[in-house]
Design a protein around this motif. Structure first.
Motif, mmCIF file in Angstrom:
data_model
loop_
_atom_site.group_PDB
_atom_site.id
_atom_site.type_symbol
_atom_site.label_atom_id
_atom_site.label_comp_id
_atom_site.label_asym_id
_atom_site.label_seq_id
_atom_site.Cartn_x
_atom_site.Cartn_y
_atom_site.Cartn_z
ATOM 1 N N ILE A 135 -4.381 -1.382 4.923
ATOM 2 C CA ILE A 135 -3.288 -1.243 3.961
ATOM 3 C C ILE A 135 -2.160 -2.216 4.270
ATOM 4 N N ASP A 136 -1.959 -2.490 5.537
ATOM 5 C CA ASP A 136 -1.009 -3.517 5.949
ATOM 6 C C ASP A 136 0.419 -3.228 5.497
ATOM 7 N N ILE A 137 0.884 -1.991 5.722
ATOM 8 C CA ILE A 137 2.301 -1.709 5.562
ATOM 9 C C ILE A 137 2.787 -1.075 6.857
ATOM 10 N N PRO A 138 4.056 -1.321 7.218
ATOM 11 C CA PRO A 138 4.542 -0.840 8.514
ATOM 12 C C PRO A 138 4.697 0.679 8.597
ATOM 13 N N ASN A 139 5.020 1.327 7.480
ATOM 14 C CA ASN A 139 5.284 2.760 7.543
ATOM 15 C C ASN A 139 3.989 3.541 7.379
#
Lengths: 339, 103
Positions: A135-139
């Motif tokens: 997904i490659d999102i920080p959260n």
């Protein structure tokens, strides 16, 4: 040190909770429950749960106080006092027994922050590993909420929608009982009261200036929380509450009728259903593109971009539904003269 | 240093809570609740730096923007209510009939 802070805040919470139970003046209870909510949010924050703390902040600080006060306007401020001593003893006994059971149960719980607990071993490491690649999102919280557990969140949105429908349904009933015959003087008082009701704080300069100045910033911040949820704490639920709070502020300043003129009830009803439909529609589109229901990877040529698009759209759906439901509930309370 | 600041803020919160619990008038409690909200904003900011995650300042910002809406609601509520019996805590006998009718 964190543990000491946490224990301190929890102690304050227990004291506040006891005071809420003890007081018979409901207005005081509302103020204290606001403090209780602040303490709860501080605790969540200490435990590093920023998303939950943000939700508690947005709902507890602004909206729940407003709704409680709306309810108090319709009812009364003093608790009716009725209890026999037998009931009290039984209640005390039941509560004491349950408290002892819960305390006993905590002895088996793992230590605070222990990395070896089943919770930390089960799916959590998988979520943390997979989020970076797929997904490659920080959260990670947003990734879990919107993508891995998208079905759960869809269910939550429908729960919110159902709750909103239920409250509107209850409030749509017109009271026929308990209407006492009015003397002329009383009805006169009533009509002046109604004029006063509609005005809000329009004639008070300082709240007007400060409030009007802040509304655009609150709206902007709400949009930031909405669309920045992938990167920082936030998302649709929190943003919906913040945006609803901004409109409620407008209603408090200008009167409820003017707020309804800005966003009429049919728009709010449409938002309630529209957000949930938008969320479901994303799932259906995924199915049409040969994916599973809510499998966002098929939405774009690149699976990661697809995930990003899916998360943004469903978060928007969540935000729209939450805003619509909260504002509808507010208007249901504020638009009513008598219980 | 952050620890000292956190402890000081927590003590201030406890003092505000004492005022909110004791009263005696409703306005004291409203003021205490407002004070509590302000201290919560401070606490969040300090803890965000204590944890080395200044991006959590969003949370303090939320509170700073939203906290006073509750106060406005209280103002509006006090203005709306028919009787002016808010000088001290309303006890059983203090509420007039008109107010109790709805329940």
């Amino acid at each position: 040190m964190t543990i000491i802070f946490g224990v301190f805040l929890l102690t304050l919470m227990v004291i506040t909770a006891l005071a809420i139970v003890h007081t018979q003046h409901l207005f005081v209870a509302v103020i204290l429950s606001g403090i209780f909510s602040l303490l709860m949010a501080a605790n969540f924050f200490l435990l590093d749960a920023a998303d939950v703390a943000l939700t508690e902040a947005a709902i507890g600080a602004g909206i729940s106080t407003v709704l409680f006060l709306g309810a108090l306007t319709l009812t009364g401020e003093a608790e009716r006092y009725r209890s026999s001593s037998v009931n009290r003893v039984v209640a005390l006994g039941v509560v004491a027994a349950i408290t002892l059971m819960v305390i006993y149960a905590t002895f088996d719980k793992p230590a605070f922050g222990d990395p070896q607990t089943p919770v930390q071993q089960h799916v959590a490491p998988w979520y943390i590993d997979t989020t970076a690649n797929d997904i490659d999102i920080p959260n990670v919280v947003t990734a879990v909420l919107a993508s891995f557990r998208g079905y759960d969140t869809l269910g939550e949105v429908f729960v919110v929608l159902t709750a909103g429908i239920g409250i509107l349904f209850l409030f749509s009933a017109t009271p026929t009982r308990r209407k006492k015959p009015q003397t002329e003087q009383e009805s006169e008082v009533e009509s002046t009261a109604e004029i006063k009701f509609g005005e809000g704080l329009r004639h008070f300069l300082i709240p007007q200036v400060v409030g009007r100045l802040l509304i655009p910033f609150i709206l902007l911040f709400g949009l930031y929380v909405q669309f920045h949820g992938d990167y920082g704490p936030g998302g649709g639920f929190q943003a919906g509450a913040i945006i609803a709070a901004a409109i409620i502020l407008y209603a408090l300043l200008e009167g409820e009728a003017r707020a309804l003129r800005v966003i009429p009830q049919w728009v709010l009803t449409g938002m309630m259903a529209g957000g949930a439909i938008l969320y479901s529609a994303v799932g259906v589109v995924c199915m049409m593109l040969d994916g599973n229901f809510l499998e966002y990877s098929v939405l774009a040529a690149d699976p990661i971009t697809g995930q990003h698009i899916g998360i943004i759209v469903i978060e928007a759906g969540v935000g729209i539904t939450v805003t619509g439901v909260l504002l509808s509930i507010f208007h249901a309370f504020a638009g009513r003269r008598r219980f | 240093m952050y620890y000292v600041a956190t402890i000081a803020t927590l003590i201030t919160m406890a003092l505000a809570l004492v005022r909110a619990l004791q009263g005696p008038s409703v306005y004291d409690r409203v003021l205490a609740a407002n004070m509590f909200g302000t201290k919560a904003v401070l606490l969040f900011s300090i803890i965000a730096f204590l944890y080395g995650r200044p991006d959590f300042l969003d949370l303090a910002l939320t509170y700073a923007l939203i906290n006073f809406i509750g106060v406005f609601a209280i103002l509006e509520f006090i203005r709306r209510r028919p009787n002016d019996a808010i000088e001290d805590d309303v006890t059983k006998g203090d509420v007039n009939d008109d107010n109790v009718v709805g329940r």
